[in-house]
Design a protein around this motif. Structure first.
Motif, PDB file in Angstrom:
ATOM      1  N   LEU A   1       0.828  -1.207   0.000  1.00  8.30           N
ATOM      2  CA  LEU A   1       0.000   0.000   0.000  1.00  8.30           C
ATOM      3  C   LEU A   1       0.861   1.254   0.000  1.00  8.30           C
ATOM      4  O   LEU A   1       0.554   2.234  -0.683  1.00  8.30           O
ATOM      5  CB  LEU A   1      -0.938  -0.009   1.213  1.00  8.30           C
ATOM      6  CG  LEU A   1      -2.012  -1.098   1.185  1.00  8.30           C
ATOM      7  CD1 LEU A   1      -2.825  -1.060   2.470  1.00  8.30           C
ATOM      8  CD2 LEU A   1      -2.921  -0.930  -0.028  1.00  8.30           C
ATOM      9  N   LEU A   2       1.956   1.242   0.763  1.00  8.94           N
ATOM     10  CA  LEU A   2       2.835   2.405   0.790  1.00  8.94           C
ATOM     11  C   LEU A   2       3.466   2.646  -0.567  1.00  8.94           C
ATOM     12  O   LEU A   2       3.594   3.777  -1.027  1.00  8.94           O
ATOM     13  CB  LEU A   2       3.923   2.221   1.852  1.00  8.94           C
ATOM     14  CG  LEU A   2       3.472   2.352   3.311  1.00  8.94           C
ATOM     15  CD1 LEU A   2       4.618   1.965   4.233  1.00  8.94           C
ATOM     16  CD2 LEU A   2       3.004   3.771   3.596  1.00  8.94           C
TER      17      LEU A   2
ATOM     18  N   LEU B   1     -11.108   4.726  -8.191  1.00  7.54           N
ATOM     19  CA  LEU B   1     -11.602   6.079  -7.933  1.00  7.54           C
ATOM     20  C   LEU B   1     -10.520   7.113  -8.191  1.00  7.54           C
ATOM     21  O   LEU B   1     -10.783   8.178  -8.758  1.00  7.54           O
ATOM     22  CB  LEU B   1     -12.109   6.187  -6.489  1.00  7.54           C
ATOM     23  CG  LEU B   1     -13.411   5.446  -6.181  1.00  7.54           C
ATOM     24  CD1 LEU B   1     -13.706   5.520  -4.691  1.00  7.54           C
ATOM     25  CD2 LEU B   1     -14.571   6.045  -6.985  1.00  7.54           C
ATOM     26  N   TYR B   2      -9.289   6.801  -7.767  1.00  7.91           N
ATOM     27  CA  TYR B   2      -8.190   7.726  -8.032  1.00  7.91           C
ATOM     28  C   TYR B   2      -7.980   7.883  -9.534  1.00  7.91           C
ATOM     29  O   TYR B   2      -7.824   8.989 -10.042  1.00  7.91           O
ATOM     30  CB  TYR B   2      -6.903   7.222  -7.388  1.00  7.91           C
ATOM     31  CG  TYR B   2      -6.697   7.707  -5.986  1.00  7.91           C
ATOM     32  CD1 TYR B   2      -6.381   9.044  -5.739  1.00  7.91           C
ATOM     33  CD2 TYR B   2      -6.802   6.837  -4.901  1.00  7.91           C
ATOM     34  CE1 TYR B   2      -6.185   9.501  -4.455  1.00  7.91           C
ATOM     35  CE2 TYR B   2      -6.606   7.283  -3.609  1.00  7.91           C
ATOM     36  CZ  TYR B   2      -6.290   8.618  -3.386  1.00  7.91           C
ATOM     37  OH  TYR B   2      -6.097   9.071  -2.111  1.00  7.91           O
ATOM     38  N   ARG B   3      -7.970   6.760 -10.250  1.00  6.94           N
ATOM     39  CA  ARG B   3      -7.747   6.836 -11.698  1.00  6.94           C
ATOM     40  C   ARG B   3      -8.866   7.592 -12.392  1.00  6.94           C
ATOM     41  O   ARG B   3      -8.643   8.306 -13.354  1.00  6.94           O
ATOM     42  CB  ARG B   3      -7.643   5.420 -12.299  1.00  6.94           C
ATOM     43  CG  ARG B   3      -6.446   4.631 -11.821  1.00  6.94           C
ATOM     44  CD  ARG B   3      -5.143   5.255 -12.270  1.00  6.94           C
ATOM     45  NE  ARG B   3      -5.000   5.225 -13.713  1.00  6.94           N
ATOM     46  CZ  ARG B   3      -3.944   5.692 -14.362  1.00  6.94           C
ATOM     47  NH1 ARG B   3      -2.960   6.237 -13.693  1.00  6.94           N
ATOM     48  NH2 ARG B   3      -3.885   5.642 -15.672  1.00  6.94           N
TER      49      ARG B   3
ATOM     50  N   ILE C   1      -8.309 -11.352  -0.581  1.00  5.42           N
ATOM     51  CA  ILE C   1      -9.254 -10.997  -1.637  1.00  5.42           C
ATOM     52  C   ILE C   1     -10.065  -9.753  -1.270  1.00  5.42           C
ATOM     53  O   ILE C   1     -10.194  -8.822  -2.083  1.00  5.42           O
ATOM     54  CB  ILE C   1     -10.162 -12.196  -1.976  1.00  5.42           C
ATOM     55  CG1 ILE C   1      -9.316 -13.306  -2.644  1.00  5.42           C
ATOM     56  CG2 ILE C   1     -11.306 -11.776  -2.881  1.00  5.42           C
ATOM     57  CD1 ILE C   1     -10.086 -14.566  -2.964  1.00  5.42           C
ATOM     58  N   PRO C   2     -10.660  -9.662  -0.042  1.00  6.83           N
ATOM     59  CA  PRO C   2     -11.345  -8.406   0.313  1.00  6.83           C
ATOM     60  C   PRO C   2     -10.418  -7.194   0.250  1.00  6.83           C
ATOM     61  O   PRO C   2     -10.825  -6.113  -0.184  1.00  6.83           O
ATOM     62  CB  PRO C   2     -11.834  -8.665   1.737  1.00  6.83           C
ATOM     63  CG  PRO C   2     -11.970 -10.145   1.824  1.00  6.83           C
ATOM     64  CD  PRO C   2     -10.851 -10.689   1.010  1.00  6.83           C
ATOM     65  N   LEU C   3      -9.157  -7.371   0.714  1.00 14.28           N
ATOM     66  CA  LEU C   3      -8.223  -6.247   0.653  1.00 14.28           C
ATOM     67  C   LEU C   3      -7.973  -5.815  -0.788  1.00 14.28           C
ATOM     68  O   LEU C   3      -7.910  -4.621  -1.100  1.00 14.28           O
ATOM     69  CB  LEU C   3      -6.905  -6.639   1.315  1.00 14.28           C
ATOM     70  CG  LEU C   3      -6.867  -6.616   2.847  1.00 14.28           C
ATOM     71  CD1 LEU C   3      -5.527  -7.145   3.337  1.00 14.28           C
ATOM     72  CD2 LEU C   3      -7.116  -5.214   3.380  1.00 14.28           C
ATOM     73  N   LEU C   4      -7.831  -6.794  -1.676  1.00 12.81           N
ATOM     74  CA  LEU C   4      -7.603  -6.458  -3.078  1.00 12.81           C
ATOM     75  C   LEU C   4      -8.803  -5.755  -3.694  1.00 12.81           C
ATOM     76  O   LEU C   4      -8.662  -4.818  -4.487  1.00 12.81           O
ATOM     77  CB  LEU C   4      -7.272  -7.726  -3.869  1.00 12.81           C
ATOM     78  CG  LEU C   4      -5.880  -8.317  -3.631  1.00 12.81           C
ATOM     79  CD1 LEU C   4      -5.741  -9.638  -4.381  1.00 12.81           C
ATOM     80  CD2 LEU C   4      -4.818  -7.333  -4.086  1.00 12.81           C
ATOM     81  N   VAL C   5     -10.012  -6.219  -3.332  1.00 18.03           N
ATOM     82  CA  VAL C   5     -11.224  -5.581  -3.857  1.00 18.03           C
ATOM     83  C   VAL C   5     -11.304  -4.133  -3.391  1.00 18.03           C
ATOM     84  O   VAL C   5     -11.570  -3.212  -4.172  1.00 18.03           O
ATOM     85  CB  VAL C   5     -12.478  -6.364  -3.424  1.00 18.03           C
ATOM     86  CG1 VAL C   5     -13.732  -5.588  -3.789  1.00 18.03           C
ATOM     87  CG2 VAL C   5     -12.495  -7.740  -4.094  1.00 18.03           C
ATOM     88  N   ILE C   6     -11.068  -3.926  -2.076  1.00 17.32           N
ATOM     89  CA  ILE C   6     -11.119  -2.568  -1.534  1.00 17.32           C
ATOM     90  C   ILE C   6     -10.032  -1.695  -2.161  1.00 17.32           C
ATOM     91  O   ILE C   6     -10.269  -0.560  -2.587  1.00 17.32           O
ATOM     92  CB  ILE C   6     -10.979  -2.596  -0.001  1.00 17.32           C
ATOM     93  CG1 ILE C   6     -12.190  -3.306   0.622  1.00 17.32           C
ATOM     94  CG2 ILE C   6     -10.838  -1.182   0.552  1.00 17.32           C
ATOM     95  CD1 ILE C   6     -12.046  -3.548   2.117  1.00 17.32           C
ATOM     96  N   GLY C   7      -8.809  -2.247  -2.211  1.00 19.76           N
ATOM     97  CA  GLY C   7      -7.717  -1.484  -2.811  1.00 19.76           C
ATOM     98  C   GLY C   7      -7.959  -1.172  -4.276  1.00 19.76           C
ATOM     99  O   GLY C   7      -7.675  -0.074  -4.743  1.00 19.76           O
ATOM    100  N   GLY C   8      -8.514  -2.163  -5.004  1.00 15.95           N
ATOM    101  CA  GLY C   8      -8.822  -1.920  -6.410  1.00 15.95           C
ATOM    102  C   GLY C   8      -9.870  -0.841  -6.593  1.00 15.95           C
ATOM    103  O   GLY C   8      -9.791  -0.020  -7.503  1.00 15.95           O
TER     104      GLY C   8
END
Length: 656
Positions: free
Chosen positions: A24-25, A92-94, A80-87
């Protein structure tokens, strides 16, 4: 790491946290890559690859990628939940960094609201300042009139006849609308409008001078707007517009009025009466009251609309103009409001003359030097069966940069005009190719005989004969049809002497500045220089880092790359990197690549002073945060190679 199943020993997912945190960093600089004006330089300052084996590479280190894959397989319920949230966060940023048309409009609207936000205390202070000179002034009736004029102007634009609102517009604003309508007609389209709604009207600024009071009024509105074929009826056009979604937008309308003018309640143009004498006013081409001969759109008697600015481009500033005080010593009535309106008028006549391929349409407002130069350029195009194309042309800003007094000849005014258009060079009698909307930055040089005085009687009605005050026509004659005075010479009023892209003007201005300094030093050495300071070079090297200037520089880079022939894959990648970092839509850059050098009026020759100015601006853009990374350096090297300035790049970059 132990391989125990997470279902049996759920606490064993904790050792995986450092890997996720590291990921994440490391992702944060990647997300920030395309932020305008800085890209990755606005992050913590370290390389995007982070530490470890990646050491400054362009992607994730292999060890980190391996750990990530391993973590996903070992602990799917967590990963998988972390990847979904991060994605989702990354998406949104993109979306904000590279928005689609709808999102971009929403972002522009939000930016416009921020730029035009003011406090109630400020508004009350402005009202009080106006009431000191005009006790009858009231804010709400003024805003109501702006609301009415906004709706009337939209209807006039839709009907393609601006005559009903002519008395309320300065001559430059009037010229602007008529040229824009003519350009659309030449394109074979018309603007279709429906459901016009005014959401809010608010006073957001006041500027007072000895010559004019200027009020800035924010208009927030929504409208259904689309283009249709020019031969469609009003009913057909409205039906087409009603099928598109409404769009909200913000504009800033600037009105000017002479200090001392008084509000005439019930006796102004909004009631169909002359704002000077109160007699019935029925309009007319001269914009002159038949009873008192007052020029009703001069700003001498009531508020006149002199400028319309998109909210996202609105900037509060007070200009400092080199040479203004010296010029006013000779002409006390000289003011920026009239001069910039005159320059805007000349700009639109310049666009109109080129789009029609008729330089004679400039004969009343341009000198022989300007007419000859423009005529030669258009003749050369005509020989090759080509023509200049200007579509969707709009002006962003008109600013006097400097005034130069020349007692034995003509005084000069340097006026920067920032504008945009879908423009280029296309075949005669053929529909032009698809082109992006390209920001342009030009400097118009205006000349007037030293000793001539500003005529404040006509005020913002700047398209008039300086001898008899009659309105000028668009005929090819260079004389006034009413009094026979020869026009375009600059003997009595400001005329166009030259129009140059910013880089070309910058070089020309710098050369003249050096000559002026040399003359000053010689005069000082001969004890004839008095105590006057030496002339300044102005702001020729200043780089505006707003989005329009970034777009202009990047499109020109693309055109320069395409002009040399084939654009390599490496060049395309670096242009795309610049587009991301400077928040410029890549699709438009691709259109610039495909359009080639015709996208701009002219490109600077290799190794020329103009090319050096352009490269310096690109370097300054890259140095906005004080450093240049490896990819930026490579981009600058390619640009320098195309410009024939490889030997100059190192000195421009220095040790950074």
């Amino acid at each position: 790491m132990p391989s125990c199943p997470p279902t049996k020993r759920p606490w064993r997912w904790l050792p995986g946290l450092p890997t996720v945190s590291t990921l994440l960093l490391l992702a944060l600089p990647l997300v920030a890559l395309a932020r305008g004006g800085g890209g990755e330089h606005y992050t913590s300052g370290r390389d995007r690859g982070g530490g470890g084996g990646g050491g400054g590479g362009d992607g994730l280190p292999l060890w980190l990628l391996f750990d990530l894959v391993r973590f996903i397989f070992l602990y799917p319920k967590v990963s998988i939940p972390l990847l979904v949230i991060g994605g989702g966060i990354y998406w949104l940023y993109r979306r904000n960094l590279h928005p689609d048309a709808t999102t971009r409009r929403a972002l522009d609207q939000r930016e416009a609201e921020v730029r035009t936000e003011v406090s109630g205390r400020d508004v009350q202070g402005w009202v009080n300042a106006l009431k000191l000179k005009d006790p009858s002034f009231e804010l709400q009736p003024t805003l109501d009139k702006v609301r009415w004029l906004f709706l009337e102007l939209q209807q006039a634009w839709f009907r393609r006849d601006m005559t009903p609102v002519r008395p309320f517009l300065s001559d430059a604003t009037w010229q602007r609308f008529n040229v824009q309508l003519a350009l659309m007609q030449a394109q074979g389209v018309r603007d279709a409008l429906a459901d016009i709604r005014v959401l809010d009207v608010q006073l957001i600024g006041l500027h007072q001078s000895n010559w004019y009071d200027s009020i800035h009024v924010r208009v927030r509105a929504s409208i259904r707007d689309t283009d249709v074929a020019a031969d469609q009826t009003d009913a057909q056009a409205m039906a087409a517009a009603s099928r598109v979604a409404p769009e909200a937008f913000t504009e800033v309308w600037t009105f000017v009025r002479k200090p001392g003018a008084q509000t005439r309640i019930g006796e102004d143009l909004f009631q169909g009466k002359c704002p000077n004498c109160g007699a019935p006013y029925n309009g007319g081409a001269s914009n002159t009251c038949e009873f008192c001969n007052a020029v009703v759109n001069s700003g001498n008697y009531d508020w006149t609309l002199s400028e319309i600015t998109q909210g996202v481009e609105y900037v509060r500033h007070h200009k400092q103009v080199d040479g203004l005080l010296q010029a006013r010593a000779e002409d006390p009535a000289l003011n920026l409001e009239m001069m910039e309106d005159r320059a805007s008028l000349l700009f639109w006549k310049w666009i109109d003359a080129q789009s029609r391929d008729e330089t004679a349409r400039l004969s009343k407002v341009a000198n022989a030097e300007a007419l000859t130069a423009l005529g030669a350029e258009l003749t050369e195009l005509r020989k090759r069966g080509r023509r200049r194309v200007f579509l969707e042309c709009a002006v962003g800003a008109v600013d006097v940069r400097a005034l130069e007094v020349h007692p034995e000849s003509f005084d000069e005014a340097q006026v920067e005009i920032r504008w945009s258009a879908r423009m280029g060079v296309g075949p005669v009698n053929e529909r032009p190719p698809s082109l992006p909307t390209v920001p342009q930055r030009w400097v118009f040089t205006l000349r007037r005989r030293h000793g001539a005085k500003t005529n404040t009687d006509t005020g913002m009605s700047t398209d008039r004969c300086p001898q008899c005050n009659a309105p000028l026509t668009n005929s090819a004659a260079n004389t006034c049809e009413f009094c026979g005075t020869v026009l375009g010479t600059g003997e009595r009023d400001w005329v166009l002497a030259s129009a140059l892209p910013f880089e070309s003007w910058n070089v020309h201005h710098a050369q003249r500045h050096s000559a002026n300094v040399a003359r000053y030093q010689q005069a000082r050495d001969e004890d004839r220089g008095g105590f006057a300071p030496p002339p300044t070079a102005g702001d020729g090297d200043h780089v505006m880092t707003d989005v329009k200037e970034r777009e202009r520089l990047l499109y020109m880079m693309a055109s320069i790359a395409a002009a040399d022939g084939e654009v390599s894959a490496a060049e395309r990648r670096l242009l795309k990197l610049c587009a991301e970092r400077w928040s410029v839509p890549w699709a438009n850059v691709e259109m610039a690549l495909n359009a080639g050098p015709q996208l701009f009026e002219r490109l600077m020759p290799r190794g020329s002073p103009e090319a050096e100015v352009f490269l310096r601006h690109i370097v300054e853009m890259a140095l906005v945060d004080g450093r240049i990374d490896r990819k930026e350096r490579r981009m600058l090297e390619i640009a320098a190679q195309h410009l024939g300035l490889e030997s100059r790049l190192a000195a421009m970059i220095g040790d950074r």
